[in-house]
Design an enzyme around this catalytic site. Structure first.
Site, PDB file in Angstrom:
ATOM      1  N   HIS A 117       0.793  -1.235   0.000  1.00 51.27           N
ATOM      2  CA  HIS A 117       0.000   0.000   0.000  1.00 51.27           C
ATOM      3  C   HIS A 117       0.821   1.280   0.000  1.00 51.27           C
ATOM      4  O   HIS A 117       0.285   2.355  -0.136  1.00 51.27           O
ATOM      5  CB  HIS A 117      -0.947   0.026   1.220  1.00 51.27           C
ATOM      6  CG  HIS A 117      -0.262   0.408   2.493  1.00 51.27           C
ATOM      7  ND1 HIS A 117       0.404  -0.495   3.275  1.00 51.27           N
ATOM      8  CD2 HIS A 117      -0.114   1.614   3.110  1.00 51.27           C
ATOM      9  CE1 HIS A 117       0.925   0.131   4.320  1.00 51.27           C
ATOM     10  NE2 HIS A 117       0.634   1.407   4.253  1.00 51.27           N
TER      11      HIS A 117
HETATM   12  C1  UD1 Z   1      -1.764   6.007   5.454  1.00 51.67           C
HETATM   13  C2  UD1 Z   1      -0.444   6.492   6.067  1.00 51.67           C
HETATM   14  C3  UD1 Z   1       0.540   5.336   6.127  1.00 51.67           C
HETATM   15  C4  UD1 Z   1      -0.050   4.140   6.844  1.00 51.67           C
HETATM   16  C5  UD1 Z   1      -1.358   3.771   6.171  1.00 51.67           C
HETATM   17  C6  UD1 Z   1      -2.026   2.604   6.871  1.00 51.67           C
HETATM   18  C7  UD1 Z   1       0.090   8.831   5.585  1.00 51.67           C
HETATM   19  C8  UD1 Z   1       0.987   9.741   4.830  1.00 51.67           C
HETATM   20  N1  UD1 Z   1       0.185   7.534   5.255  1.00 51.67           N
HETATM   21  O1  UD1 Z   1      -1.493   5.638   4.101  1.00 51.67           O
HETATM   22  O2  UD1 Z   1       1.680   5.752   6.842  1.00 51.67           O
HETATM   23  O3  UD1 Z   1       0.847   3.061   6.750  1.00 51.67           O
HETATM   24  O4  UD1 Z   1      -2.247   4.904   6.203  1.00 51.67           O
HETATM   25  O5  UD1 Z   1      -3.046   2.077   6.061  1.00 51.67           O
HETATM   26  O6  UD1 Z   1      -0.645   9.288   6.427  1.00 51.67           O
HETATM   27  N2  UD1 Z   1      -8.888   5.498   1.058  1.00 51.67           N
HETATM   28  C9  UD1 Z   1     -10.142   4.983   0.913  1.00 51.67           C
HETATM   29  N3  UD1 Z   1     -10.773   4.525   2.031  1.00 51.67           N
HETATM   30  C10 UD1 Z   1     -10.204   4.557   3.260  1.00 51.67           C
HETATM   31  C11 UD1 Z   1      -8.901   5.054   3.372  1.00 51.67           C
HETATM   32  C12 UD1 Z   1      -8.250   5.529   2.266  1.00 51.67           C
HETATM   33  O7  UD1 Z   1     -10.706   4.931  -0.176  1.00 51.67           O
HETATM   34  O8  UD1 Z   1     -10.851   4.132   4.226  1.00 51.67           O
HETATM   35  C13 UD1 Z   1      -8.197   6.047  -0.111  1.00 51.67           C
HETATM   36  C14 UD1 Z   1      -7.899   7.533   0.086  1.00 51.67           C
HETATM   37  O9  UD1 Z   1      -8.960   8.352  -0.296  1.00 51.67           O
HETATM   38  C15 UD1 Z   1      -6.690   7.711  -0.758  1.00 51.67           C
HETATM   39  C16 UD1 Z   1      -5.966   6.367  -0.642  1.00 51.67           C
HETATM   40  O10 UD1 Z   1      -6.945   5.423  -0.220  1.00 51.67           O
HETATM   41  O11 UD1 Z   1      -7.025   7.908  -2.096  1.00 51.67           O
HETATM   42  C17 UD1 Z   1      -4.828   6.412   0.347  1.00 51.67           C
HETATM   43  O12 UD1 Z   1      -5.265   6.775   1.657  1.00 51.67           O
HETATM   44  P1  UD1 Z   1      -4.376   7.701   2.617  1.00 51.67           P
HETATM   45  O13 UD1 Z   1      -4.970   7.771   3.930  1.00 51.67           O
HETATM   46  O14 UD1 Z   1      -4.059   8.967   1.892  1.00 51.67           O
HETATM   47  O15 UD1 Z   1      -2.998   6.974   2.731  1.00 51.67           O
HETATM   48  P2  UD1 Z   1      -2.652   5.463   3.031  1.00 51.67           P
HETATM   49  O16 UD1 Z   1      -2.040   4.898   1.813  1.00 51.67           O
HETATM   50  O17 UD1 Z   1      -3.787   4.705   3.655  1.00 51.67           O
END
Ligand code: UD1
Length: 362
Positions: free
Chosen positions: A206
């Site tokens: 991820h």
């Molecule tokens: C975040 C953390 C990372 C951690 C990870 C655990 C930062 C910079 N990164 O990364 O350190 O290891 O969480 O999972 O804070 N999304 C959804 N649904 C959700 C959550 C996210 O659709 O419930 C989508 C978001 O809209 C985005 C993408 O997934 O487009 C990434 O989510 P984001 O929270 O930005 O970062 P992670 O990759 O989850």
């Protein structure tokens, strides 16, 4: 004492559950729980509150998605409002996500002491958003709760030795011990996922540096697909990976011995880790959870913050993020016999130590 705890992303719900349970049993502390909304899908958020019996948040700020600056900035604005209303004595933040940094920065600007759980981790790769978040959070924190001796050394090297710096062990270990103890109460993970008894690799990808780089992702997926010749490969899909590779994933779904699943709950994932022959991951947390359940790991990144696991043979990094190098690392790690009897993450009582130290300070 009033503590305001800021959480937002999946690993933080897990870490905060350990500390919040101890706080709940402590008369001297009132806890206000703020969920930034960074993770908002039911299977990335709600399921952890239910399974780990984490209290419903007092505030849900609903700020998830968007680029880093926007997400962090919006969280900062809203957390500041909450802190002005609540006037806590301490703000408690976890790990290295954007929610961690927003919480720490909002508090520090209001002169509210920040307590950082999982302080002192370093990858020395400033292209990772997490590295920026953790360095900045450590430097504005008053309380630094380090999980390992390596983390203590880092904080001292960076001139933070005069802060309230404590080696407390890893709160994830507290939670891992608890979930392992209740394993018999849950169904067999293979039965839940419809897997047979074949050797199994559990893989999660991820990290932004992997999901958002098509060439790297190609190499990692190429290796995972090749592994299905010999192993069942289970891949719980983080929303970022699903977003990055929807077409590939749709095309591969149904391929023999490659099992995509939605993100899994904590108990099921822990059982699957324990049952796997190997974990392949780019997650910081899962590298350690593999070790907690005594499963070997290959980490598909250029570096790791949990160096002690590499030194003791539980974790291995490929020499490069290229398909042959990943496959070579998997084969070497499958054959490895890591050292037993080393416990770098404390004794499973980290949350009690953290709450004890905070309570003494009242
Ligand atoms: C975040 C953390 C990372 C951690 C990870 C655990 C930062 C910079 N990164 O990364 O350190 O290891 O969480 O999972 O804070 N999304 C959804 N649904 C959700 C959550 C996210 O659709 O419930 C989508 C978001 O809209 C985005 C993408 O997934 O487009 C990434 O989510 P984001 O929270 O930005 O970062 P992670 O990759 O989850």
């Amino acid at each position: 004492m009033k503590i305001c705890t800021i959480v937002g992303a999946r690993p933080q719900f897990i870490k905060a559950s350990a500390v919040s349970h101890v706080i709940d049993a402590t008369d001297e502390i009132e806890e206000i729980l703020v969920h930034t909304g960074q993770h908002y899908d039911a299977n990335m958020s709600d399921v952890f509150f239910e399974e780990l019996k984490l209290r419903r948040p007092n505030y849900n700020l609903d700020i998830g998605g968007g680029p880093h600056g926007q997400m962090t900035g919006q969280q900062l604005i809203r957390i500041e409002e909450v802190l002005i209303d609540e006037q806590p004595d301490v703000v408690l933040v976890y790990g290295d996500t954007n929610s961690t940094l927003a919480g720490a920065l909002a508090a520090a600007k209001l002169h509210v002491p920040v307590a950082h759980v999982e302080a002192g981790l370093r990858s020395f790769n400033r292209r990772m958003p997490e590295e920026i978040n953790r360095i900045l959070t450590d430097h504005v924190s008053e309380w630094l709760f380090a999980p390992t001796q390596f983390a203590m050394d880092m904080l001292e090297n960076e001139g933070l030795g005069d802060r309230k710096l404590h080696l407390v062990g890893d709160v994830m270990y507290d939670v891992a011990l608890e979930i392992a103890a209740s394993r018999a109460q849950r169904n067999n993970p293979r039965a839940v996922l419809g897997l047979d008894d074949a050797p199994m690799v559990l893989a999660t990808i991820h990290r932004q540096e992997n999901t958002d780089d098509p060439a790297r992702l190609e190499e990692i997926f190429g290796a995972l697909i090749e592994l299905t010749d010999r192993y069942t490969v289970v891949i719980p899909l983080h929303p970022r990976l699903k977003g990055a590779r929807k077409d590939t994933i749709d095309a591969l779904s149904g391929a023999a011995r490659l099992h995509f699943t939605d993100p899994l709950g904590f108990g099921l994932l822990a059982d699957l880790v324990a049952d796997a022959d190997l974990v392949v991951t780019d997650s910081g947390g899962l590298q350690k959870e593999a070790f907690f359940h005594r499963t070997k790991c290959v980490t598909v990144r250029d570096e790791t913050e949990w160096q002690e696991l590499v030194e003791n043979g539980w974790n291995r990094l490929p020499t490069s993020i290229a398909r042959p190098a990943i496959l070579e690392a998997v084969e070497l790690q499958m054959a490895a016999n890591p050292a037993e009897g080393f416990e770098p993450y404390g004794d499973g009582a980290s949350a009690r130590k953290i709450v004890g130290l905070l309570t003494q300070a009242i």
